[in-house]
Design an enzyme around this catalytic site. Structure first.
Site, PDB file in Angstrom:
ATOM      1  N   TRP A  37      31.369  31.120  40.813  1.00 53.61           N
ATOM      2  CA  TRP A  37      32.513  31.977  40.445  1.00 53.61           C
ATOM      3  C   TRP A  37      33.747  31.194  39.988  1.00 53.61           C
ATOM      4  O   TRP A  37      34.125  30.205  40.616  1.00 53.61           O
ATOM      5  CB  TRP A  37      32.907  32.833  41.652  1.00 53.61           C
ATOM      6  CG  TRP A  37      34.160  33.613  41.436  1.00 53.61           C
ATOM      7  CD1 TRP A  37      35.434  33.193  41.717  1.00 53.61           C
ATOM      8  CD2 TRP A  37      34.280  34.925  40.890  1.00 53.61           C
ATOM      9  NE1 TRP A  37      36.326  34.188  41.378  1.00 53.61           N
ATOM     10  CE2 TRP A  37      35.643  35.268  40.871  1.00 53.61           C
ATOM     11  CE3 TRP A  37      33.360  35.864  40.416  1.00 53.61           C
ATOM     12  CZ2 TRP A  37      36.117  36.485  40.407  1.00 53.61           C
ATOM     13  CZ3 TRP A  37      33.826  37.089  39.947  1.00 53.61           C
ATOM     14  CH2 TRP A  37      35.193  37.388  39.950  1.00 53.61           C
ATOM     15  N   MET A  38      34.406  31.705  38.927  1.00 52.64           N
ATOM     16  CA  MET A  38      35.730  31.204  38.542  1.00 52.64           C
ATOM     17  C   MET A  38      36.628  32.395  38.243  1.00 52.64           C
ATOM     18  O   MET A  38      36.195  33.348  37.603  1.00 52.64           O
ATOM     19  CB  MET A  38      35.628  30.355  37.282  1.00 52.64           C
ATOM     20  CG  MET A  38      36.989  29.870  36.780  1.00 52.64           C
ATOM     21  SD  MET A  38      36.876  28.889  35.273  1.00 52.64           S
ATOM     22  CE  MET A  38      36.715  30.178  34.072  1.00 52.64           C
ATOM     23  N   ASN A  39      37.913  32.336  38.702  1.00 52.71           N
ATOM     24  CA  ASN A  39      38.900  33.268  38.157  1.00 52.71           C
ATOM     25  C   ASN A  39      40.097  32.505  37.604  1.00 52.71           C
ATOM     26  O   ASN A  39      39.880  31.670  36.703  1.00 52.71           O
ATOM     27  CB  ASN A  39      39.203  34.457  39.079  1.00 52.71           C
ATOM     28  CG  ASN A  39      39.684  34.179  40.467  1.00 52.71           C
ATOM     29  OD1 ASN A  39      38.982  33.608  41.266  1.00 52.71           O
ATOM     30  ND2 ASN A  39      40.891  34.610  40.803  1.00 52.71           N
ATOM     31  N   ASP A  40      41.301  32.722  38.060  1.00 50.88           N
ATOM     32  CA  ASP A  40      42.497  32.241  37.363  1.00 50.88           C
ATOM     33  C   ASP A  40      42.494  30.742  37.020  1.00 50.88           C
ATOM     34  O   ASP A  40      42.120  29.924  37.864  1.00 50.88           O
ATOM     35  CB  ASP A  40      43.740  32.433  38.237  1.00 50.88           C
ATOM     36  CG  ASP A  40      43.834  33.794  38.869  1.00 50.88           C
ATOM     37  OD1 ASP A  40      42.986  34.656  38.599  1.00 50.88           O
ATOM     38  OD2 ASP A  40      44.779  33.993  39.658  1.00 50.88           O
ATOM     39  N   GLN A  56      40.622  28.864  40.103  1.00 56.13           N
ATOM     40  CA  GLN A  56      40.166  29.565  41.305  1.00 56.13           C
ATOM     41  C   GLN A  56      38.634  29.576  41.300  1.00 56.13           C
ATOM     42  O   GLN A  56      38.013  29.968  40.313  1.00 56.13           O
ATOM     43  CB  GLN A  56      40.690  31.007  41.301  1.00 56.13           C
ATOM     44  CG  GLN A  56      42.186  31.101  41.535  1.00 56.13           C
ATOM     45  CD  GLN A  56      42.548  30.867  42.989  1.00 56.13           C
ATOM     46  OE1 GLN A  56      42.457  31.762  43.807  1.00 56.13           O
ATOM     47  NE2 GLN A  56      42.959  29.655  43.322  1.00 56.13           N
TER      48      GLN A  56
HETATM   49  C1  FRU Z   1      44.825  36.996  40.154  1.00 48.46           C
HETATM   50  C2  FRU Z   1      44.730  36.706  41.642  1.00 48.46           C
HETATM   51  C3  FRU Z   1      45.965  35.996  42.136  1.00 48.46           C
HETATM   52  C4  FRU Z   1      45.467  35.271  43.348  1.00 48.46           C
HETATM   53  C5  FRU Z   1      44.077  34.887  42.939  1.00 48.46           C
HETATM   54  C6  FRU Z   1      43.068  34.899  44.049  1.00 48.46           C
HETATM   55  O1  FRU Z   1      43.574  37.149  39.572  1.00 48.46           O
HETATM   56  O2  FRU Z   1      44.510  37.894  42.367  1.00 48.46           O
HETATM   57  O3  FRU Z   1      47.056  36.863  42.419  1.00 48.46           O
HETATM   58  O4  FRU Z   1      46.224  34.151  43.681  1.00 48.46           O
HETATM   59  O5  FRU Z   1      43.684  35.815  41.932  1.00 48.46           O
HETATM   60  O6  FRU Z   1      41.832  34.396  43.639  1.00 48.46           O
END
Ligand code: FRU
Length: 444
Positions: A37-40, A56
């Site tokens: 998984w990757m997000n921000d 993230q």
């Molecule tokens: C945005 C968010 C941020 C938080 C992070 C957690 O996508 O919800 O507010 O720091 O992702 O993974």
């Protein structure tokens, strides 16, 4: 050919080990993690001639859980090398339940990350000498709670910058029952912080359903920096990325215009310094398939192209992919564009429909009646009239379109990598195959 035991062993070890290397939905010139998984995007920075991109990351599965910071570095913004995990939760520490989004500044020569530890949401710092190994500050959390009297649904995603001899920081938050905000702080040393005031405050969307972020009660990931003679401020909320352009004077931000920075799959953008005095913006490109399909695929999330904001003569915001991507271009074609790993430019009259399809799947669509542009299931409305210039990037399941340098639309379209068919008339068409930035879709 006979192979010795040793070379057999070596080839077993150095084979691209992951089936992900052959997954056609994984992009080939967009950044994404090895797997899972990757997000921000977090703390992107150009430092000592290298681009660093943190993000993230859940290293254990292709679903959001227990946030770590992944890390990669690149000499040229195009070719990335995966680095070890930069931040992981410390058992018993203020980030025991996750290291959430943050930024990086160079403090008297020392790279310093400012990030959110959870739960509760508090601000922490970590420093490094080599950008790889990070030491958490003994005085974490450096901001242990929201300001007294501020009743906020969240308190996260610090953005820090230098102004004169002070550090300024914005933290994403909201006034409960009213609307999202970014809280402005000041510090001399990144450790002691004084709360000043909200930079800007929005309003809850009364029609919206869902949690605090979906309703606009909470603003995530604030970012703020100069573009030309103005300042650009954006936040992620209500499922989109909202921006304001305006004046920043005497520690007061006065917006003159606003809009959506990136439409569709894009979320949680974070900006970075870059070579040639540029500022670039990275976005997380969310998946547009089920959680089950993401788990099955073994990976989730991709990073957008690096996008350079600038001002048009009339002071409005222009968004262009960084010039570096043109270095990946192969031979220019004026007919039958490639179906994947390519860049396509088309000029439309704006009065006729247009579409690009792969088999039964529509990748790009344009409806002249509503002036709506689509990329998979993502949509954006284009300004009122005139011809339209589209710069389209197709990369596995990732689609990015820049319309007239003003509308940045991102979408995800999976499977069906067959020849591209075009419907409707175009005034001009040119395309280039783009060279992949790794041999194995960044799986090693
Ligand atoms: C945005 C968010 C941020 C938080 C992070 C957690 O996508 O919800 O507010 O720091 O992702 O993974």
């Amino acid at each position: 050919m006979l192979l010795s035991r040793r070379s057999l062993l070596a080839s077993a070890i150095f084979q691209p080990s992951s089936p992900l290397a052959a997954d056609p939905d994984r992009p080939r010139f967009h950044f994404l993690p090895l797997s899972n998984w990757m997000n921000d995007p977090n703390a992107p920075i150009w430092h000592k001639g290298q681009y660093h991109l943190y993000y993230q990351h859940n290293p254990k599965a292709a679903k959001w859980d227990t946030m770590h910071w992944g890390h990669a570095a690149s000499p040229d913004l195009l070719h990335w090398q995966h680095r070890p995990i930069a931040l992981a939760p410390t058992p018993g520490g203020p980030d025991k339940d996750g290291c959430f989004t943050g930024c990086m500044v160079i403090d008297h020569g020392t790279p310093s990350i400012v990030y959110t530890g959870v739960r509760p949401e508090v601000q922490c710092i970590a420093t490094s000498q080599d950008m790889n190994t990070w030491t958490k500050h003994p005085r974490n959390p450096v901001v242990a709670a929201p300001p007294p009297g501020v009743d906020t649904p969240g308190f996260r995603d610090p953005h820090v910058w230098r102004e004169g001899d002070a550090w300024l920081m914005l933290v994403g938050a909201g006034f409960r029952g009213k609307g999202g905000t970014a809280l402005l702080y000041e510090s001399k040393d990144l450790v002691e912080w004084t709360y000043l005031k909200p930079l800007l405050t929005g309003a809850i969307d009364p029609a919206a359903k869902g949690g605090d972020v979906a309703r606009g009660e909470m603003w995530e990931c604030p970012d703020f920096f100069p573009v030309g003679n103005k300042w650009l401020f954006y936040v992620s909320t209500e499922n989109k990325v909202r921006y304001w352009l305006g004046e920043w004077k005497s520690r007061t931000f006065t917006p003159h215009s606003s809009g959506v920075l990136a439409h569709g799959a894009a979320y949680a953008p974070k900006s970075s310094n870059a070579s040639q005095g540029r500022r670039i913006i990275w976005c997380w490109l969310r998946e547009q398939r089920s959680g089950q399909d993401q788990l099955k695929a073994g990976w989730s999330g991709a990073m957008s192209l690096a996008v350079v904001p600038s001002l048009a003569k009339d002071g409005t915001l222009l968004l262009d992919p960084a010039a570096e991507y043109t270095k990946l271009r192969g031979r220019r074609q004026t007919e039958a564009p490639p179906a994947d790993c390519c860049e396509i430019h088309v000029e439309l009259s704006g009065r006729a429909p247009f579409g690009l399809t792969r088999g039964a799947v529509e990748v790009i669509g344009y409806d002249p009646d509503t002036r709506t542009l689509s990329a998979g299931r993502s949509e954006a409305k284009l300004p009122a009239s005139g011809s339209i210039d589209l710069r389209i990037f197709l990369d596995g399941s990732v689609v990015e379109v820049f319309a007239d340098r003003r509308v940045w639309l991102t979408g995800r379209v999976y499977g069906s990598y067959q020849a591209l068919a075009m419907t409707g008339k175009v005034k001009r068409l040119e395309s280039w195959p783009l060279e992949p930035v790794s041999k194995d879709r960044l799986t090693t």
